[in-house]
Design an enzyme around this catalytic site. Structure first.
Site, PDB file in Angstrom:
ATOM      1  N   GLU A   1       2.645  -8.630  -8.594  1.00 54.57           N
ATOM      2  CA  GLU A   1       2.489  -9.078  -7.218  1.00 54.57           C
ATOM      3  C   GLU A   1       1.289  -8.430  -6.552  1.00 54.57           C
ATOM      4  OE1 GLU A   1       6.949 -10.119  -5.662  1.00 54.57           O
ATOM      5  OE2 GLU A   1       6.132  -8.151  -5.215  1.00 54.57           O
TER       6      GLU A   1
ATOM      7  N   CYS B   1      13.153   2.883  -6.703  1.00 54.26           N
ATOM      8  CA  CYS B   1      12.118   1.855  -6.845  1.00 54.26           C
ATOM      9  C   CYS B   1      12.560   0.815  -7.865  1.00 54.26           C
ATOM     10  CB  CYS B   1      10.810   2.503  -7.303  1.00 54.26           C
ATOM     11  SG  CYS B   1       9.526   1.317  -7.695  1.00 54.26           S
TER      12      CYS B   1
ATOM     13  N   CYS C   1       7.822  -2.690   0.816  1.00 56.24           N
ATOM     14  CA  CYS C   1       7.917  -1.740  -0.291  1.00 56.24           C
ATOM     15  C   CYS C   1       9.186  -1.937  -1.096  1.00 56.24           C
ATOM     16  CB  CYS C   1       7.978  -0.308   0.219  1.00 56.24           C
ATOM     17  SG  CYS C   1       6.665   0.142   1.287  1.00 56.24           S
TER      18      CYS C   1
ATOM     19  N   CYS D   1       6.752  -0.157 -14.698  1.00 57.02           N
ATOM     20  CA  CYS D   1       6.309   1.225 -14.526  1.00 57.02           C
ATOM     21  C   CYS D   1       7.199   2.124 -15.364  1.00 57.02           C
ATOM     22  CB  CYS D   1       6.396   1.640 -13.056  1.00 57.02           C
ATOM     23  SG  CYS D   1       5.809   3.329 -12.772  1.00 57.02           S
TER      24      CYS D   1
ATOM     25  N   CYS E   1      11.371   5.926 -11.023  1.00 57.12           N
ATOM     26  CA  CYS E   1      11.932   6.517  -9.800  1.00 57.12           C
ATOM     27  C   CYS E   1      13.224   5.786  -9.421  1.00 57.12           C
ATOM     28  CB  CYS E   1      10.933   6.441  -8.658  1.00 57.12           C
ATOM     29  SG  CYS E   1       9.405   7.313  -9.022  1.00 57.12           S
TER      30      CYS E   1
ATOM     31  N   CYS F   1      -2.738  -4.906  -1.177  1.00 57.73           N
ATOM     32  CA  CYS F   1      -1.929  -4.004  -1.980  1.00 57.73           C
ATOM     33  C   CYS F   1      -1.960  -4.531  -3.423  1.00 57.73           C
ATOM     34  CB  CYS F   1      -0.515  -4.004  -1.413  1.00 57.73           C
ATOM     35  SG  CYS F   1       0.557  -2.862  -2.248  1.00 57.73           S
TER      36      CYS F   1
HETATM   37  N1  SAH Z   1       3.416   4.318  -8.496  1.00 55.03           N
HETATM   38  C1  SAH Z   1       2.718   4.667  -7.320  1.00 55.03           C
HETATM   39  C2  SAH Z   1       2.261   3.479  -6.499  1.00 55.03           C
HETATM   40  C3  SAH Z   1       3.187   2.317  -6.383  1.00 55.03           C
HETATM   41  S1  SAH Z   1       4.675   2.587  -5.466  1.00 55.03           S
HETATM   42  C4  SAH Z   1       3.538   5.628  -6.474  1.00 55.03           C
HETATM   43  O1  SAH Z   1       4.702   5.830  -6.772  1.00 55.03           O
HETATM   44  O2  SAH Z   1       2.964   6.183  -5.542  1.00 55.03           O
HETATM   45  C5  SAH Z   1       4.052   2.501  -3.810  1.00 55.03           C
HETATM   46  C6  SAH Z   1       4.937   3.178  -2.780  1.00 55.03           C
HETATM   47  O3  SAH Z   1       6.128   2.409  -2.556  1.00 55.03           O
HETATM   48  C7  SAH Z   1       5.382   4.572  -3.199  1.00 55.03           C
HETATM   49  O4  SAH Z   1       5.220   5.516  -2.177  1.00 55.03           O
HETATM   50  C8  SAH Z   1       6.827   4.348  -3.499  1.00 55.03           C
HETATM   51  O5  SAH Z   1       7.526   5.529  -3.358  1.00 55.03           O
HETATM   52  C9  SAH Z   1       7.227   3.291  -2.499  1.00 55.03           C
HETATM   53  N2  SAH Z   1       8.484   2.610  -2.843  1.00 55.03           N
HETATM   54  C10 SAH Z   1       8.925   2.255  -4.054  1.00 55.03           C
HETATM   55  N3  SAH Z   1      10.134   1.660  -3.973  1.00 55.03           N
HETATM   56  C11 SAH Z   1      10.453   1.641  -2.670  1.00 55.03           C
HETATM   57  C12 SAH Z   1      11.573   1.151  -1.941  1.00 55.03           C
HETATM   58  N4  SAH Z   1      12.594   0.560  -2.546  1.00 55.03           N
HETATM   59  N5  SAH Z   1      11.568   1.285  -0.604  1.00 55.03           N
HETATM   60  C13 SAH Z   1      10.523   1.866   0.026  1.00 55.03           C
HETATM   61  N6  SAH Z   1       9.442   2.342  -0.610  1.00 55.03           N
HETATM   62  C14 SAH Z   1       9.404   2.242  -1.936  1.00 55.03           C
HETATM   63 FE1  SF4 Z   2       6.563   3.748 -10.642  1.00 49.35          FE
HETATM   64 FE2  SF4 Z   2       7.973   2.875  -8.567  1.00 49.35          FE
HETATM   65 FE3  SF4 Z   2       7.938   5.480  -9.136  1.00 49.35          FE
HETATM   66 FE4  SF4 Z   2       5.703   4.297  -8.147  1.00 49.35          FE
HETATM   67  S1  SF4 Z   2       7.670   4.540  -7.100  1.00 49.35           S
HETATM   68  S2  SF4 Z   2       5.859   5.727  -9.891  1.00 49.35           S
HETATM   69  S3  SF4 Z   2       5.892   2.257  -9.102  1.00 49.35           S
HETATM   70  S4  SF4 Z   2       8.783   3.858 -10.447  1.00 49.35           S
END
Ligand code: SAH
Ligand code: SF4
Length: 380
Positions: free
Chosen positions: A91, A118, A344, A111, A115, A104
């Protein structure tokens, strides 16, 4: 094999042209046709000799990624879903504001960091995007928007690497893409207007500081190793003190006077006043070694498989107040594009696909999208 020219920065394109027996300045002309004018056909490039255009057509291409869907939010946010083959979808989100337009961009399909909060992390890792696939997102969005809005000037003024994937785990393909974004013969974005967001790949933060110190955002999400180990598994490899020391070192080379720390607010997990005070202590300790930090609190976008909940507004405000009262610049991210799931960590639409990954994407929520500048903070 035909070379995807969207993947070549100006140096690489110059070498490519020299290989065809052409002078370097031809590469600059070609580069400008591609990125500044959005040309995809060599036949359009009227100031290149016909013989060169024919040669190029035989051995190179400038191709958009197939668009699976386009969704538009009531607030002007646009989300494109691109097909990168083998059932992998990525996306890209455009977020317009009065004084800027932010794109973005995704760096990987899936990934590997995993996390907990996420949905990209829950989906797992599929593959790295090629440089051409990273750049194609900007190339396509910029020129599609120019056509749509009838504009000839730049529409996208900021890029955030906050789409799907961990950009610093795809460093070798990311770097030429960043160079193309910054090149005056291409998009001409300043270093401050291109943000790499990372979950904390320490050695690559160090490399980026040497190679191209663009704006840096770090996904922190917890004030202690015990908690961060649970939320961001990469922390077990690069714990918080090591990460924040790398950030302080980065700042010696970075153009910005602060690093943004992202903190996703999860009810009862990391959002209590005690967590805020612990975070404050952490920031104070590292301020001593030259770190100047800005905190960006992100409302969690829930998805079922996470088992997590969004903190209440009152909780977020109380958390922010503790930091603000202590003099830490703290903002709360506005969510954009909620109605089209472009905020996000939202899902990638009702995609149906025969493949395994496609199935998972359709049934689970697919992680995505943030955007710090999206986000002008509401600091209170
Ligand atoms: N992998 C990188 C960049 C992509 S994620 C990183 O982790 O920084 C981009 C941002 O979206 C990150 O700060 C991540 O913590 C946030 N993010 C991911 N899942 C989310 C969610 N369910 N709600 C809010 N923010 C989220
Ligand atoms: Fe990967 Fe999502 Fe963690 Fe960013 S927040 S490092 S995209 S798993």
């Amino acid at each position: 094999m035909s070379t995807p020219l969207l993947g070549l920065d100006l140096n690489a394109l110059s070498r490519f042209c020299e290989g065809l027996g052409e002078k370097r300045f031809r590469a600059t002309q070609l580069f400008r046709w591609i990125h500044q004018r959005g040309a995809s056909e060599f036949s359009q490039m009227s100031d290149l000799a016909m013989s060169l255009r024919d040669k190029l057509a035989g051995m190179a291409h400038i191709s958009a990624l197939p668009v699976v869907s386009i969704q538009r939010s009531a607030d002007g946010t646009i989300k494109w879903l691109f097909d990168v083959g083998d059932g992998n979808l990525i996306e890209t989100v455009y977020i317009p504001e009065t004084d800027r337009g932010t794109l973005c961009v995704s760096s990987q399909a899936g990934c590997a960091v995993g996390c907990r909060f996420c949905s990209t992390g829950h989906q797992g890792f599929s593959r790295n995007l090629e440089t051409s696939e990273i750049v194609a997102q900007l190339w396509y969005a910029e020129h599609a928007l120019r056509r749509e809005l009838g504009r000839s000037d730049r529409v996208i003024t900021n890029v955030v690497m906050m789409g799907m994937g961990e950009p610093l785990q795809n460093y070798d393909r990311l770097l030429p893409a960043l160079k193309i974004m910054l090149d005056d013969h291409a998009y001409g974005l300043s270093r401050r207007r291109v943000t790499v967001s990372t979950s904390g790949v320490v050695p690559m933060i160090e490399r980026l500081s040497q190679d191209l110190p663009v704006a840096l955002a770090v996904s922190l999400h917890a004030p202690s190793d015990a908690l961060r180990d649970q939320l961001v598994p990469l922390n077990r490899k690069y714990p918080i003190d090591e990460l924040l020391s790398a950030c302080a070192a980065y700042q010696r080379f970075a153009p910005r006077d602060f690093i943004t720390f992202e903190y996703c607010m999860l009810e009862g997990v990391n959002d209590t006043p005690a967590h805020a005070r612990e975070l404050l202590e952490l920031m104070r300790r590292h301020a001593g070694s030259g770190l100047s930090a800005k905190l960006n609190l992100i409302p969690f976008n829930p998805f079922e498989a996470s088992g997590l909940k969004r903190s209440s507004q009152a909780q977020v405000q109380a958390f922010a107040k503790i930091l603000l009262d202590a003099g830490i610049v703290t903002t709360v991210r506005k969510t954009r594009g909620d109605d089209i799931d472009a905020a996000c960590g939202q899902l990638a639409g009702d995609v149906k696909d025969r493949t395994d990954v496609g199935q998972r994407m359709a049934s689970q929520r697919l992680g995505m999208i943030g955007g710090i500048p999206v986000v002008q903070g509401e600091a209170s």
